[in-house]
Design a protein around this motif. Sequence first.
Motif, PDB file in Angstrom:
ATOM      1  N   THR A   1       8.886   2.753  -8.192  1.00 33.15           N
ATOM      2  CA  THR A   1      10.054   3.431  -7.628  1.00 33.15           C
ATOM      3  C   THR A   1       9.760   4.901  -7.335  1.00 33.15           C
ATOM      4  O   THR A   1      10.239   5.448  -6.343  1.00 33.15           O
ATOM      5  CB  THR A   1      11.260   3.335  -8.580  1.00 33.15           C
ATOM      6  N   VAL A   2       8.981   5.520  -8.217  1.00 33.65           N
ATOM      7  CA  VAL A   2       8.728   6.958  -8.067  1.00 33.65           C
ATOM      8  C   VAL A   2       7.347   7.216  -7.456  1.00 33.65           C
ATOM      9  O   VAL A   2       7.233   7.772  -6.355  1.00 33.65           O
ATOM     10  CB  VAL A   2       8.856   7.674  -9.431  1.00 33.65           C
ATOM     11  N   LEU A   3       6.299   6.777  -8.141  1.00 33.87           N
ATOM     12  CA  LEU A   3       4.935   7.137  -7.731  1.00 33.87           C
ATOM     13  C   LEU A   3       4.528   6.454  -6.418  1.00 33.87           C
ATOM     14  O   LEU A   3       4.105   7.117  -5.468  1.00 33.87           O
ATOM     15  CB  LEU A   3       3.961   6.755  -8.850  1.00 33.87           C
ATOM     16  N   ILE A   4       4.654   5.120  -6.379  1.00 38.06           N
ATOM     17  CA  ILE A   4       4.239   4.382  -5.185  1.00 38.06           C
ATOM     18  C   ILE A   4       5.117   4.738  -3.988  1.00 38.06           C
ATOM     19  O   ILE A   4       4.631   4.892  -2.864  1.00 38.06           O
ATOM     20  CB  ILE A   4       4.276   2.862  -5.441  1.00 38.06           C
ATOM     21  N   ARG A   5       6.427   4.880  -4.227  1.00 35.56           N
ATOM     22  CA  ARG A   5       7.309   5.246  -3.116  1.00 35.56           C
ATOM     23  C   ARG A   5       6.957   6.627  -2.577  1.00 35.56           C
ATOM     24  O   ARG A   5       7.002   6.857  -1.362  1.00 35.56           O
ATOM     25  CB  ARG A   5       8.768   5.206  -3.558  1.00 35.56           C
ATOM     26  N   PHE A   6       6.607   7.553  -3.473  1.00 36.22           N
ATOM     27  CA  PHE A   6       6.211   8.895  -3.053  1.00 36.22           C
ATOM     28  C   PHE A   6       4.965   8.820  -2.164  1.00 36.22           C
ATOM     29  O   PHE A   6       4.939   9.362  -1.051  1.00 36.22           O
ATOM     30  CB  PHE A   6       5.934   9.754  -4.293  1.00 36.22           C
ATOM     31  N   ALA A   7       3.924   8.124  -2.655  1.00 36.73           N
ATOM     32  CA  ALA A   7       2.680   8.009  -1.893  1.00 36.73           C
ATOM     33  C   ALA A   7       2.884   7.193  -0.621  1.00 36.73           C
ATOM     34  O   ALA A   7       2.353   7.538   0.445  1.00 36.73           O
ATOM     35  CB  ALA A   7       1.608   7.359  -2.762  1.00 36.73           C
ATOM     36  N   ASN A   8       3.664   6.126  -0.734  1.00 35.67           N
ATOM     37  CA  ASN A   8       3.946   5.254   0.397  1.00 35.67           C
ATOM     38  C   ASN A   8       4.633   6.027   1.529  1.00 35.67           C
ATOM     39  O   ASN A   8       4.317   5.861   2.707  1.00 35.67           O
ATOM     40  CB  ASN A   8       4.833   4.094  -0.063  1.00 35.67           C
ATOM     41  N   GLY A   9       5.578   6.894   1.137  1.00 31.17           N
ATOM     42  CA  GLY A   9       6.290   7.698   2.130  1.00 31.17           C
ATOM     43  C   GLY A   9       5.352   8.610   2.898  1.00 31.17           C
ATOM     44  O   GLY A   9       5.437   8.724   4.131  1.00 31.17           O
ATOM     45  N   ILE A  10       4.444   9.252   2.175  1.00 36.36           N
ATOM     46  CA  ILE A  10       3.488  10.155   2.822  1.00 36.36           C
ATOM     47  C   ILE A  10       2.567   9.391   3.772  1.00 36.36           C
ATOM     48  O   ILE A  10       2.386   9.764   4.938  1.00 36.36           O
ATOM     49  CB  ILE A  10       2.657  10.905   1.766  1.00 36.36           C
ATOM     50  N   LEU A  11       1.987   8.286   3.279  1.00 39.71           N
ATOM     51  CA  LEU A  11       1.010   7.548   4.077  1.00 39.71           C
ATOM     52  C   LEU A  11       1.653   6.844   5.271  1.00 39.71           C
ATOM     53  O   LEU A  11       1.104   6.843   6.376  1.00 39.71           O
ATOM     54  CB  LEU A  11       0.272   6.535   3.191  1.00 39.71           C
ATOM     55  N   LEU A  12       2.817   6.216   5.051  1.00 37.51           N
ATOM     56  CA  LEU A  12       3.503   5.547   6.163  1.00 37.51           C
ATOM     57  C   LEU A  12       3.926   6.561   7.221  1.00 37.51           C
ATOM     58  O   LEU A  12       3.782   6.317   8.424  1.00 37.51           O
ATOM     59  CB  LEU A  12       4.732   4.787   5.649  1.00 37.51           C
ATOM     60  N   GLY A  13       4.437   7.707   6.753  1.00 42.99           N
ATOM     61  CA  GLY A  13       4.843   8.743   7.699  1.00 42.99           C
ATOM     62  C   GLY A  13       3.676   9.241   8.526  1.00 42.99           C
ATOM     63  O   GLY A  13       3.766   9.347   9.756  1.00 42.99           O
ATOM     64  N   MET A  14       2.557   9.520   7.857  1.00 45.17           N
ATOM     65  CA  MET A  14       1.390  10.031   8.578  1.00 45.17           C
ATOM     66  C   MET A  14       0.797   8.960   9.496  1.00 45.17           C
ATOM     67  O   MET A  14       0.303   9.270  10.583  1.00 45.17           O
ATOM     68  CB  MET A  14       0.339  10.535   7.590  1.00 45.17           C
ATOM     69  N   ALA A  15       0.865   7.703   9.074  1.00 43.70           N
ATOM     70  CA  ALA A  15       0.327   6.616   9.910  1.00 43.70           C
ATOM     71  C   ALA A  15       1.148   6.415  11.172  1.00 43.70           C
ATOM     72  O   ALA A  15       0.627   5.919  12.186  1.00 43.70           O
ATOM     73  CB  ALA A  15       0.282   5.314   9.106  1.00 43.70           C
ATOM     74  N   SER A  16       2.426   6.801  11.153  1.00 45.54           N
ATOM     75  CA  SER A  16       3.272   6.583  12.332  1.00 45.54           C
ATOM     76  C   SER A  16       2.798   7.399  13.530  1.00 45.54           C
ATOM     77  O   SER A  16       3.143   7.087  14.674  1.00 45.54           O
ATOM     78  CB  SER A  16       4.735   6.919  12.016  1.00 45.54           C
ATOM     79  N   ALA A  17       1.985   8.433  13.286  1.00 44.43           N
ATOM     80  CA  ALA A  17       1.387   9.175  14.401  1.00 44.43           C
ATOM     81  C   ALA A  17       0.526   8.250  15.253  1.00 44.43           C
ATOM     82  O   ALA A  17       0.438   8.407  16.475  1.00 44.43           O
ATOM     83  CB  ALA A  17       0.549  10.338  13.864  1.00 44.43           C
TER      84      ALA A  17
ATOM     85  N   THR B   1      -6.163  12.050   2.732  1.00 41.89           N
ATOM     86  CA  THR B   1      -4.873  12.301   2.077  1.00 41.89           C
ATOM     87  C   THR B   1      -4.747  11.509   0.791  1.00 41.89           C
ATOM     88  O   THR B   1      -4.279  12.025  -0.237  1.00 41.89           O
ATOM     89  CB  THR B   1      -3.718  11.926   3.034  1.00 41.89           C
ATOM     90  N   ALA B   2      -5.178  10.236   0.822  1.00 43.23           N
ATOM     91  CA  ALA B   2      -5.089   9.384  -0.369  1.00 43.23           C
ATOM     92  C   ALA B   2      -5.938   9.929  -1.512  1.00 43.23           C
ATOM     93  O   ALA B   2      -5.535   9.875  -2.682  1.00 43.23           O
ATOM     94  CB  ALA B   2      -5.521   7.959  -0.027  1.00 43.23           C
ATOM     95  N   VAL B   3      -7.108  10.456  -1.187  1.00 42.69           N
ATOM     96  CA  VAL B   3      -7.972  11.054  -2.225  1.00 42.69           C
ATOM     97  C   VAL B   3      -7.254  12.239  -2.880  1.00 42.69           C
ATOM     98  O   VAL B   3      -7.330  12.426  -4.102  1.00 42.69           O
ATOM     99  CB  VAL B   3      -9.317  11.492  -1.606  1.00 42.69           C
ATOM    100  N   CYS B   4      -6.522  13.017  -2.077  1.00 42.51           N
ATOM    101  CA  CYS B   4      -5.758  14.148  -2.619  1.00 42.51           C
ATOM    102  C   CYS B   4      -4.618  13.692  -3.529  1.00 42.51           C
ATOM    103  O   CYS B   4      -4.174  14.443  -4.409  1.00 42.51           O
ATOM    104  CB  CYS B   4      -5.195  15.003  -1.480  1.00 42.51           C
ATOM    105  N   LEU B   5      -4.127  12.459  -3.313  1.00 41.60           N
ATOM    106  CA  LEU B   5      -3.031  11.926  -4.133  1.00 41.60           C
ATOM    107  C   LEU B   5      -3.511  11.287  -5.440  1.00 41.60           C
ATOM    108  O   LEU B   5      -2.697  11.006  -6.336  1.00 41.60           O
ATOM    109  CB  LEU B   5      -2.243  10.875  -3.331  1.00 41.60           C
ATOM    110  N   LEU B   6      -4.810  11.066  -5.574  1.00 37.67           N
ATOM    111  CA  LEU B   6      -5.339  10.351  -6.741  1.00 37.67           C
ATOM    112  C   LEU B   6      -5.005  11.001  -8.089  1.00 37.67           C
ATOM    113  O   LEU B   6      -4.781  10.279  -9.072  1.00 37.67           O
ATOM    114  CB  LEU B   6      -6.856  10.185  -6.607  1.00 37.67           C
ATOM    115  N   PRO B   7      -4.983  12.348  -8.222  1.00 34.11           N
ATOM    116  CA  PRO B   7      -4.624  12.932  -9.526  1.00 34.11           C
ATOM    117  C   PRO B   7      -3.280  12.442 -10.066  1.00 34.11           C
ATOM    118  O   PRO B   7      -3.101  12.347 -11.289  1.00 34.11           O
ATOM    119  CB  PRO B   7      -4.597  14.435  -9.229  1.00 34.11           C
ATOM    120  N   LEU B   8      -2.329  12.132  -9.185  1.00 33.05           N
ATOM    121  CA  LEU B   8      -1.040  11.602  -9.644  1.00 33.05           C
ATOM    122  C   LEU B   8      -1.222  10.282 -10.378  1.00 33.05           C
ATOM    123  O   LEU B   8      -0.486   9.977 -11.331  1.00 33.05           O
ATOM    124  CB  LEU B   8      -0.100  11.388  -8.451  1.00 33.05           C
TER     125      LEU B   8
END
Length: 486
Positions: A74-90, A121-128
Amino acid sequence: MEGEQEQRLLIKDQTSEEESSLVTRVWNESKLMWIVAGPAIFTRFSTFGINVISQAFVGHIGPRELAAFALVFTVLIRFANGILLGMASALSTLCGQAFGAKEYSMMGVYLQRSWIVLFSTAVCLLPLFFFTDPILRLLGQDGNIAQVAETISLWSIPILFAFIVSFTTQMFLQAQSKNVIIAFLAAISIAIHVLLSWLFTIQFKFGIAGAMISTIVAFWVTNIGQLIFITCGWCPDTWSGFSFLAFKDLWPVVKLSLSSGVMLCLELWYSTILVLLTGNFKNAEVQIDALSICLNIAGWEMMISLGFMAAASVRVANELGKGSSKAAKFSILVSVLTSLVIGFVLFLFFLFLREKLAYVFTTSEEVADAVGDLSPLLAVAILLNSVQPVLSGVAIGAGWQSIVAYVNIGCYYVIGIPVGLVLGKVLHLEVKGIWIGMLFGTFIQTVVLTIITYKTNWDDQVIKARNRVSKWSKVNTDHERITSNN
């Protein structure tokens, strides 16, 4: 007299011919729209279903594991999912316009550029994911749950990278209307997921590891199938192999990806804030249970809207790439009206069912009454969600992500949340007040996007799309000429 009759007959024939022409245009556009929307809706239902199935099987392991799983997804995956899906929409913007302009060779390059940007971007999210335990403890979560959540988050890293391949390959194929393969693979993956989840968690009792392995396999089965389809000859015009050109001219892709990420993140995180704010009220358990049921229903319905969002982005991008502003406007009209009709039917359905909905999810009369109280807001949310995502899809197709990002900040976070806090806490409407405020923000956003879409000079958008495609295809041509000379 006879002349007047002939004139009337002629006018009648012309009118019926115009009506027939309009009906034919609507029918043809609807077919093109549903070629994208149908498989996209099914695929999103399947992806959403994978998470629901995983949560159901984790619930059989234990309550602590279920709480940890819910927290991570709900928190972690949704946060990362939002970033990646948003950036992929380009990528949807770039591939859709390139396909419309028949610059097919650039689409494979765009796909590879998107992979570079998103994997970085995903590598930058790995610390979470590596430090989930201390992060959750810092946020005041129970230590035992936080410890289990860190184990789940580490298992979720392959899922994080699966999202990248999934989002980008789907958008690459959707731009070409080759998305039946996506739906076919999604059906296979969810069947495999149910089987493996049952084997690993119920039969072999592998615990969290078994549930997460099943989830990872479900996501990667689809991805591997899509990669094989793209790279092994089924996309001969749009995929010509890996190229060093993917590393050139990355900055425009980064900028468009960042604005896309901001735009969609602000939308996807909106409902999460609603849940967090609800937890501060009295009788929060019943309130959150009722709200989660409503949001679960809205989440399933949102899969339909996201399918239309994909269709709108592809159709608008294709027509702009072709240079047809009238066709782009007509595709917007058909997509919005089709989604609105479906949304209105569901609006009436959920408005009249009220508390009866709740008994699918709970046996508690108190929770059911609370759901019945929230049902009118759920119905309004479904109606708004039938239009707003489609307009966001139009923005993606046209490349307006940065504009919509500002609109979202203003409507959601400057208007929606403050109004909700006033209604919920000052006027003591509690969860209803919070939700009314946030729906008000969504309504304002829908109105603003409608005005922007209506007022837009679509001939200018055609020129911008052509300039974007021709600029990057020129870079490609220059690179090929230099390579051949060497």
